[in-house]
Design a protein around this motif. Structure first.
Motif, mmCIF file in Angstrom:
data_model
loop_
_atom_site.group_PDB
_atom_site.id
_atom_site.type_symbol
_atom_site.label_atom_id
_atom_site.label_comp_id
_atom_site.label_asym_id
_atom_site.label_seq_id
_atom_site.Cartn_x
_atom_site.Cartn_y
_atom_site.Cartn_z
ATOM 1 N N LEU A 49 0.827 -1.208 0.000
ATOM 2 C CA LEU A 49 0.000 0.000 0.000
ATOM 3 C C LEU A 49 0.861 1.258 0.000
ATOM 4 C CD1 LEU A 49 -2.791 -1.113 2.510
ATOM 5 C CD2 LEU A 49 -2.791 -1.224 0.010
ATOM 6 N N ILE A 50 1.978 1.227 0.735
ATOM 7 C CA ILE A 50 2.903 2.365 0.730
ATOM 8 C C ILE A 50 3.496 2.552 -0.665
ATOM 9 C CG2 ILE A 50 5.123 3.205 1.598
ATOM 10 C CD1 ILE A 50 4.421 1.810 4.264
ATOM 11 N N ALA A 51 3.925 1.453 -1.285
ATOM 12 C CA ALA A 51 4.554 1.541 -2.604
ATOM 13 C C ALA A 51 3.567 2.015 -3.666
ATOM 14 C CB ALA A 51 5.134 0.177 -2.992
ATOM 15 N N LEU A 52 2.316 1.562 -3.597
ATOM 16 C CA LEU A 52 1.311 2.024 -4.557
ATOM 17 C C LEU A 52 1.012 3.507 -4.367
ATOM 18 C CD1 LEU A 52 -1.199 -0.980 -4.576
ATOM 19 C CD2 LEU A 52 0.449 -0.360 -6.354
ATOM 20 N N GLN A 53 0.985 3.944 -3.117
ATOM 21 C CA GLN A 53 0.759 5.369 -2.855
ATOM 22 C C GLN A 53 1.923 6.200 -3.392
ATOM 23 O OE1 GLN A 53 -1.915 6.658 -1.741
ATOM 24 N NE2 GLN A 53 -1.401 8.738 -1.129
ATOM 25 N N GLU A 54 3.149 5.729 -3.170
ATOM 26 C CA GLU A 54 4.322 6.460 -3.666
ATOM 27 C C GLU A 54 4.349 6.480 -5.183
ATOM 28 O OE1 GLU A 54 8.198 7.379 -5.165
ATOM 29 O OE2 GLU A 54 7.194 5.435 -5.384
ATOM 30 N N ARG A 55 3.879 5.392 -5.809
ATOM 31 C CA ARG A 55 3.884 5.299 -7.267
ATOM 32 C C ARG A 55 3.020 6.368 -7.918
ATOM 33 N NH1 ARG A 55 1.635 -0.073 -10.170
ATOM 34 N NH2 ARG A 55 -0.321 1.067 -9.885
ATOM 35 N N GLN A 56 2.014 6.828 -7.191
ATOM 36 C CA GLN A 56 1.179 7.899 -7.731
ATOM 37 C C GLN A 56 1.984 9.162 -7.987
ATOM 38 O OE1 GLN A 56 -2.669 8.594 -5.952
ATOM 39 N NE2 GLN A 56 -2.699 6.575 -5.013
ATOM 40 N N HIS A 57 3.074 9.344 -7.250
ATOM 41 C CA HIS A 57 3.910 10.545 -7.400
ATOM 42 C C HIS A 57 5.080 10.305 -8.348
ATOM 43 C CE1 HIS A 57 1.688 12.376 -4.086
ATOM 44 N NE2 HIS A 57 1.840 11.234 -3.439
ATOM 45 N N SER A 58 5.719 9.133 -8.219
ATOM 46 C CA SER A 58 6.917 8.874 -9.015
ATOM 47 C C SER A 58 6.627 8.165 -10.326
ATOM 48 C CB SER A 58 7.901 8.029 -8.211
ATOM 49 O OG SER A 58 7.380 6.715 -8.018
ATOM 50 N N GLY A 59 5.501 7.437 -10.389
ATOM 51 C CA GLY A 59 5.209 6.640 -11.564
ATOM 52 C C GLY A 59 6.002 5.353 -11.647
ATOM 53 N N ARG A 60 6.741 5.018 -10.596
ATOM 54 C CA ARG A 60 7.635 3.865 -10.627
ATOM 55 C C ARG A 60 7.287 2.859 -9.533
ATOM 56 N NH1 ARG A 60 13.404 6.148 -9.863
ATOM 57 N NH2 ARG A 60 13.938 3.943 -10.230
ATOM 58 N N GLY A 61 7.460 1.595 -9.847
ATOM 59 C CA GLY A 61 7.313 0.553 -8.856
ATOM 60 C C GLY A 61 8.595 0.355 -8.067
ATOM 61 N N GLN A 62 8.609 -0.654 -7.208
ATOM 62 C CA GLN A 62 9.801 -0.953 -6.429
ATOM 63 C C GLN A 62 9.654 -2.341 -5.813
ATOM 64 O OE1 GLN A 62 10.180 1.357 -2.654
ATOM 65 N NE2 GLN A 62 8.306 2.400 -3.333
ATOM 66 N N VAL A 63 10.723 -2.788 -5.144
ATOM 67 C CA VAL A 63 10.744 -4.102 -4.517
ATOM 68 C C VAL A 63 10.592 -3.942 -3.011
ATOM 69 C CG1 VAL A 63 12.099 -6.199 -4.115
ATOM 70 C CG2 VAL A 63 12.210 -5.040 -6.341
ATOM 71 N N ILE A 64 9.714 -4.745 -2.423
ATOM 72 C CA ILE A 64 9.492 -4.769 -0.975
ATOM 73 C C ILE A 64 10.079 -6.074 -0.449
ATOM 74 C CG2 ILE A 64 7.755 -4.743 0.859
ATOM 75 C CD1 ILE A 64 5.879 -3.563 -1.491
ATOM 76 N N ASP A 65 11.006 -5.978 0.481
ATOM 77 C CA ASP A 65 11.719 -7.141 1.024
ATOM 78 C C ASP A 65 11.253 -7.356 2.461
ATOM 79 O OD1 ASP A 65 13.504 -9.030 1.936
ATOM 80 O OD2 ASP A 65 15.313 -7.853 1.527
#
Length: 388
Positions: free
Chosen positions: A168-184
């Motif tokens: 949920l944090i990564a999806l929220q951040e993606r709204q600003h950056s347009g980029r995904g990421q890896v959650i470990d």
């Protein structure tokens, strides 16, 4: 992608609130959870909870054709969840370097025993080991007794919940950056994250907290007290004003008025005396009598519930936490409700847990495969299930 508990629990939580979850499982036996614990008509009833609201696609991930299907799915997905050993995805050419190149907006949740880095990364990790390494197992015992495990896979569930938070944090951040990421997410770290003051107490004072049975060390009074019907009442009288109300109920005004017991530090110093006084009072009453008196005085208390208590409890029922699922054979199956409760977009039980590969044909068609291609992949054992 993954099986059993941690990753599938994270996906189940998202599916409950409307996510279109496609579960990848191997042809043949499928996810081992299908056969864990008590079975109904050959399938675990746990499966009906863990895999509700999901679609199932059966793929042999050792096949290069199946790996290409995963790349197609990941190319269109918002989120990929996996809980294989570190390096497994990379061995199938499905690691973040490949998938994020195909879909830069992809959010990848990776759950493992010890995380994707560090000297233990390649060790096999299960929830019970994580609970021990995370510090929990050391505390779950009576003093001088063998530590016991919690009777559920708590480490896996905590890891799944931390994974959902990360998504949920990564999806929220993606709204600003347009980029995904890896959650470990590491199982042991999810447990360790819930260990409250354990580490700072050690760092500041060299204190190694030990097992305390049913008590809560450093907070008093808070314990389980035996009643005259053999049941235990759990009483938390550790707030200052709550403590005074509790002492009034057990007819110990002397303790309520004692200035040494006016705050938690003083009560901790005399916790044995307080537990004895409360225990003397509960020992003369049934658990229901104890709970009624404490409820009237606004003192937090409760009894130890069995699942039968849960199923019959009016509060559980009023909040929709015990639901009934209509099975294919016409019988009803009690299943847990959905948590948390959202006011405008509540979760719902939209569909039963799928059979192995039940949705293979439909999902593969969605990513562009023709019926002829799907039939050929089935003939070669790369995929399974779907329409006859």
């Amino acid at each position: 992608m993954g099986q059993l508990i941690a990753g599938p629990f994270a996906a189940k939580t998202l599916a409950d609130f409307g996510a279109d979850v496609i579960k990848i499982e191997p042809p043949g036996a499928g996810d081992p959870l299908r056969k864990w614990r008590l079975l109904k008509d050959g399938t675990s009833v746990w499966w009906q909870v863990q895999s509700r609201n999901k679609r199932s696609v059966a793929l042999d991930l050792k096949s290069s054709d199946a790996q290409e299907i995963v790349r197609k799915l990941a190319g269109e997905a918002d989120v990929l969840i996996e809980n294989f050993r570190p390096g497994a995805l990379e061995g199938w050419q499905l690691g973040p370097d490949v998938l994020l190149e195909l879909n830069p907006r992809l959010v990848m949740l990776r759950i493992s025993g010890y995380g994707q880095t560090g000297p233990y990364r390649d060790r096999p990790g299960f929830g019970v080991v994580a609970e021990a390494m995370g510090g929990l197992r050391h505390l779950t015992a009576e003093p001088e007794r063998v530590p016991v495990r919690v009777g559920i896979s708590l480490g896996d569930t905590l890891a799944g919940l931390h994974g959902v938070i990360g998504i949920l944090i990564a999806l929220q951040e993606r709204q600003h950056s347009g980029r995904g990421q890896v959650i470990d997410v590491a199982l042991y770290e999810a447990v360790f994250n819930c260990m409250e003051s354990l580490l700072p107490e050690y760092g500041a004072f060299g204190a190694v907290r030990g097992p305390a049975g049913s008590a809560l060390p450093g907070i008093a009074p808070s314990n389980a007290y035996l009643c005259n019907d053999g049941a235990y009442a759990l009483i938390a009288g550790n707030g200052d004003s709550i403590f005074r109300r509790l002492m009034a109920v057990i007819e110990r005004p002397d303790l309520a008025a004692d200035p040494q017991l006016a705050d938690n530090a003083g009560r901790v110093a005399r916790v044995g005396e307080l537990d004895a006084a409360i225990g003397t009072w509960t020992s003369k009453r049934s658990v229901e009598e104890v709970l009624k008196a404490l409820d009237e005085a606004s003192v937090p208390a409760g009894k130890i519930y069995t699942v039968a208590d849960i199923a019959d409890d009016p509060h559980y029922q009023a909040r929709g936490m015990v639901q009934s699922l209509l099975m294919d054979d016409g019988s009803q199956l009690a299943v847990p409700g959905i948590v948390p409760k959202l006011s405008r977009t509540p979760g719902e039980h939209r569909r039963q847990a799928p059979g192995i590969g039940q949705d293979t044909d439909a999902v593969l068609a969605e990513v562009g495969l023709t019926p002829q291609q799907i039939s050929e992949l089935k003939r070669r054992g790369v995929v399974a299930g779907g329409n006859p």
